[in-house]
Write a protein that holds these residues in place. Structure first.
Motif, mmCIF file in Angstrom:
data_model
loop_
_atom_site.group_PDB
_atom_site.id
_atom_site.type_symbol
_atom_site.label_atom_id
_atom_site.label_comp_id
_atom_site.label_asym_id
_atom_site.label_seq_id
_atom_site.Cartn_x
_atom_site.Cartn_y
_atom_site.Cartn_z
ATOM 1 N N LYS A 34 2.626 2.322 -10.172
ATOM 2 C CA LYS A 34 2.701 1.228 -9.537
ATOM 3 C C LYS A 34 1.233 0.879 -9.182
ATOM 4 N N ARG A 35 0.357 1.905 -8.909
ATOM 5 C CA ARG A 35 -0.811 1.483 -8.495
ATOM 6 C C ARG A 35 -1.764 1.065 -9.765
ATOM 7 N N GLN A 36 -1.609 1.553 -10.953
ATOM 8 C CA GLN A 36 -2.183 1.216 -12.288
ATOM 9 C C GLN A 36 -1.706 -0.387 -12.631
ATOM 10 N N LEU A 37 -0.435 -0.559 -12.361
ATOM 11 C CA LEU A 37 0.287 -1.711 -12.616
ATOM 12 C C LEU A 37 -0.461 -2.999 -11.778
ATOM 13 N N LEU A 38 -0.595 -2.736 -10.400
ATOM 14 C CA LEU A 38 -1.130 -3.460 -9.426
ATOM 15 C C LEU A 38 -2.664 -3.742 -9.913
ATOM 16 N N GLY A 85 0.743 -1.178 -0.007
ATOM 17 C CA GLY A 85 0.015 -0.003 -0.018
ATOM 18 C C GLY A 85 1.091 1.396 -0.036
ATOM 19 N N ASN A 86 1.896 1.276 0.642
ATOM 20 C CA ASN A 86 2.988 2.335 0.738
ATOM 21 C C ASN A 86 3.321 2.616 -0.484
ATOM 22 N N ILE A 87 3.739 1.551 -1.126
ATOM 23 C CA ILE A 87 4.135 1.601 -2.543
ATOM 24 C C ILE A 87 3.340 2.382 -3.535
ATOM 25 N N ILE A 88 2.045 1.973 -3.567
ATOM 26 C CA ILE A 88 1.139 2.302 -4.644
ATOM 27 C C ILE A 88 0.683 3.776 -4.338
ATOM 28 N N PHE A 89 0.622 4.177 -3.140
ATOM 29 C CA PHE A 89 0.037 5.499 -2.737
ATOM 30 C C PHE A 89 0.869 6.401 -3.175
ATOM 31 N N SER A 90 2.334 6.120 -3.161
ATOM 32 C CA SER A 90 3.442 6.920 -3.490
ATOM 33 C C SER A 90 3.573 7.062 -4.769
#
Length: 254
Positions: free
Chosen positions: A104-108, A95-100
């Motif tokens: 990365k959020r799009q990839l997930l 979560g910390n990765i995709i919020f920043s």
């Protein structure tokens, strides 16, 4: 469904029972909110009333269990640093990765959404067979994606005012104000979402006020009919069942 009649919802049930014949009238209700807006409180009341609720968050956790397809893709793309000692995905670290990092959020999302959508479709079909009048899809990003709303007879937003949302999130997650504001900013503002919803439950006040609003909403939904499956049948006739399933998968959320 031959030989079935749907019971009115005053007793909190949306299921069909033996009796007079009635056409298939099950429809979908999209439920969403914002982080810390209190959606779980509303869902708890709906479950008490006997409503069929499909929780996208629960499914999202299930589809990333070790050895499953989405799990393997996530580890391949994000590395083993996001894993707990047990081998399961550390949701907080991810979560910390995709919020920043929006990319990365799009990839997930690209990895998990297809698997989530397949499971949600299975559960919708299950409730249809069981004779429920309507099914609630609890989808956190319903209004952000704004693609599946065309399949919804109703859309419901669990709202609270911005200051209440911020204070609840800081208290619940132990975040400083800047961290909480960053998480809230990653979603569409609640004031924008409420313009898109057909129903709004204001959860800024106490639980009893929220409960009364949910009870009123439930009564309205029990009195509403929509031929969802007629729509899907038309789509299947045009594109074929495989094409229809693909359409549903492409028009979902997380």
């Amino acid at each position: 469904m031959p030989g079935l009649v749907v019971r009115a919802g005053r007793r909190g049930r949306g299921r069909a029972e033996a009796g007079t014949t009635t056409p298939s009238t099950m429809f979908l209700v999209g439920l969403s909110g914002g982080i810390a807006s209190g959606k779980s409180t509303v869902v708890a009341v709906l479950r008490e009333l006997g409503c069929a609720v499909i929780d996208a968050d629960v499914i999202a956790r299930e589809v990333v269990q070790p050895r499953l397809k989405a799990y393997q893709q996530i580890v391949r793309c994000f590395g083993t640093g996001i894993l707990l000692e047990s081998g399961e995905i550390n949701r907080e670290a991810l979560g910390n990765i995709i919020f920043s990092h929006p990319e990365k959020r799009q990839l997930l999302n690209a990895i998990t959404h297809p698997e989530i959508q397949k499971e949600m479709l299975k559960q919708v079909l299950k409730y249809f067979v069981l004779g429920y009048r309507y099914v609630i899809l609890d989808i956190p990003l319903l209004f952000e994606t704004n693609r599946l709303t065309k399949f919804m007879k109703h859309t419901v937003l669990v709202y609270c005012d911005p200051q209440t949302q911020l204070s609840r999130l800081m208290k619940r997650n132990g975040l400083c104000q800047a961290e909480a504001e960053a998480r809230i900013a990653s979603q569409l503002p609640l004031d924008e979402k409420r313009k898109l919803a057909s129903h709004v439950i204001d959860n800024s006040g106490d639980r009893e006020s929220t409960r009364r609003q949910v009870l009123r909403l439930h009564a309205r939904l029990e009195d509403s009919l929509d031929f969802l499956w007629a729509r899907l049948a038309v789509g299947a006739a045009v594109a074929g069942l495989g094409g229809l399933v693909y359409l549903l998968l492409q028009h979902f959320l997380s």
